[in-house]
Design a protein around this motif. Structure first.
Motif, mmCIF file in Angstrom:
data_model
loop_
_atom_site.group_PDB
_atom_site.id
_atom_site.type_symbol
_atom_site.label_atom_id
_atom_site.label_comp_id
_atom_site.label_asym_id
_atom_site.label_seq_id
_atom_site.Cartn_x
_atom_site.Cartn_y
_atom_site.Cartn_z
ATOM 1 N N LYS A 191 0.827 -1.214 0.000
ATOM 2 C CA LYS A 191 0.000 0.000 0.000
ATOM 3 C C LYS A 191 0.859 1.262 0.000
ATOM 4 N N LYS A 192 1.971 1.244 0.762
ATOM 5 C CA LYS A 192 2.862 2.408 0.754
ATOM 6 C C LYS A 192 3.493 2.589 -0.616
ATOM 7 N N THR A 193 3.836 1.470 -1.262
ATOM 8 C CA THR A 193 4.408 1.544 -2.606
ATOM 9 C C THR A 193 3.393 2.103 -3.594
ATOM 10 N N ALA A 194 2.154 1.616 -3.524
ATOM 11 C CA ALA A 194 1.095 2.128 -4.408
ATOM 12 C C ALA A 194 0.850 3.609 -4.141
ATOM 13 N N LYS A 195 0.855 4.008 -2.879
ATOM 14 C CA LYS A 195 0.657 5.419 -2.521
ATOM 15 C C LYS A 195 1.801 6.269 -3.053
ATOM 16 N N ARG A 196 3.028 5.777 -2.918
ATOM 17 C CA ARG A 196 4.188 6.525 -3.406
ATOM 18 C C ARG A 196 4.135 6.676 -4.930
ATOM 19 N N ILE A 197 3.779 5.591 -5.632
ATOM 20 C CA ILE A 197 3.643 5.651 -7.090
ATOM 21 C C ILE A 197 2.521 6.612 -7.463
ATOM 22 N N GLY A 198 1.418 6.551 -6.725
ATOM 23 C CA GLY A 198 0.300 7.450 -6.979
ATOM 24 C C GLY A 198 0.661 8.904 -6.758
ATOM 25 N N ASP A 199 1.383 9.192 -5.680
ATOM 26 C CA ASP A 199 1.791 10.571 -5.402
ATOM 27 C C ASP A 199 2.800 11.068 -6.436
ATOM 28 N N LYS A 200 3.720 10.196 -6.808
ATOM 29 C CA LYS A 200 4.741 10.571 -7.791
ATOM 30 C C LYS A 200 4.106 10.854 -9.152
ATOM 31 N N GLY A 201 3.116 10.053 -9.523
ATOM 32 C CA GLY A 201 2.438 10.230 -10.805
ATOM 33 C C GLY A 201 1.249 11.164 -10.732
ATOM 34 N N GLU A 202 1.052 11.827 -9.580
ATOM 35 C CA GLU A 202 -0.071 12.732 -9.351
ATOM 36 C C GLU A 202 -1.406 12.057 -9.684
ATOM 37 N N ILE A 203 -1.559 10.825 -9.207
ATOM 38 C CA ILE A 203 -2.774 10.044 -9.444
ATOM 39 C C ILE A 203 -3.791 10.387 -8.366
ATOM 40 N N HIS A 204 -5.017 10.523 -8.771
ATOM 41 C CA HIS A 204 -6.098 10.913 -7.856
ATOM 42 C C HIS A 204 -6.259 9.864 -6.757
#
Length: 179
Positions: A30-43
Motif C-alpha cells: 500500500k505504501k508503494t502504491a501510494k508513493r507511485i500514486g503521489d509521484k504520478g499525481e494520481i487521484h
C-alpha cells in the motif's frame, strides 16, 4: 484446555506469524502504491481502488497459507483452488470485457499519462471525443464534453485508441480564472 493448547501450538504460532508477515506485506504494498500514486499525481480514488486490489490479493494468499498451516493436504488444496479458479475462469470468460476493463484499470494506474482534470481528445474514426476527465473508475472513465454531456468510456478502449492531451489541469485553470 492445556492439551488443546499443546496440540495446536505449532499451528497457532505459524498462524500468528503468517498474519503478521502478510500484514507487513500489505502495508509495504500500500505504501508503494501510494508513493507511485503521489509521484504520478494520481487521484486518491484511484489509489484507494488499488488498495482494494491489494487487499483481495492478500486475502487469497492468507487463505492459501493458513490452509497449509492447519494441515490441509496440498493435493486437496490444489484441487479446491483449481476448481474455484476454473469456475471463476468460465464466469470471467463469459464476461471477459469486465476482466479486460479491470486489467486496463490496473495498467492505467501505473502507466496512464493523463489524470483527472485533463482535457483529452480520443482519436476514433467513427466517433472522436474531446472531453474532460472527471473520474477514472475500475471499469471506465467519466468524460465530460464541453456541451455538458457525461460519457462513460471503457478502460480497455482508452488503451486501444490514440489519445492526445488538449489541455492539462483544466480544473486548476478554471479556478485561477475565477479568482
Amino acid at each position: 484446555m492445556k492439551i488443546l493448547e499443546l496440540t495446536y501450538t505449532y499451528q497457532l504460532f505459524y498462524t500468528i506469524l503468517t498474519l503478521i508477515v502478510l500484514l507487513v506485506i500489505n502495508i509495504i504494498l500500500k505504501k508503494t502504491a501510494k508513493r507511485i500514486g503521489d509521484k504520478g499525481e494520481i487521484h486518491i480514488t484511484r489509489i484507494r481502488l488499488m488498495f482494494r486490489y491489494i487487499n483481495i490479493l492478500i486475502v487469497f494468499i492468507a487463505i492459501f497459507l493458513l490452509a497449509i498451516v492447519w494441515g490441509m493436504d496440498l493435493g486437496d488444496l490444489a484441487l479446491i483452488f483449481s476448481s474455484v479458479f476454473a469456475v471463476i475462469g468460465v464466469a470471467l470468460f463469459a464476461i471477459w470485457s469486465i476482466l479486460s476493463n479491470i486489467t486496463s484499470g490496473i495498467i492505467m494506474f501505473f502507466n496512464f499519462p493523463y489524470k483527472i482534470g485533463d482535457k483529452i481528445k480520443i482519436h476514433d474514426k467513427d466517433m472522436p471525443i474531446e472531453a474532460l476527465i472527471e473520474d477514472i473508475k475500475a471499469f471506465h472513465l467519466h468524460l465530460r464534453t464541453d456541451d455538458g454531456e457525461l460519457i462513460t468510456y471503457p478502460n480497455n478502449l482508452i488503451l486501444q485508441k490514440a489519445v492526445s492531451l488538449v489541455q492539462k489541469d483544466v480544473f486548476l485553470d478554471e479556478g485561477k480564472n475565477a479568482l
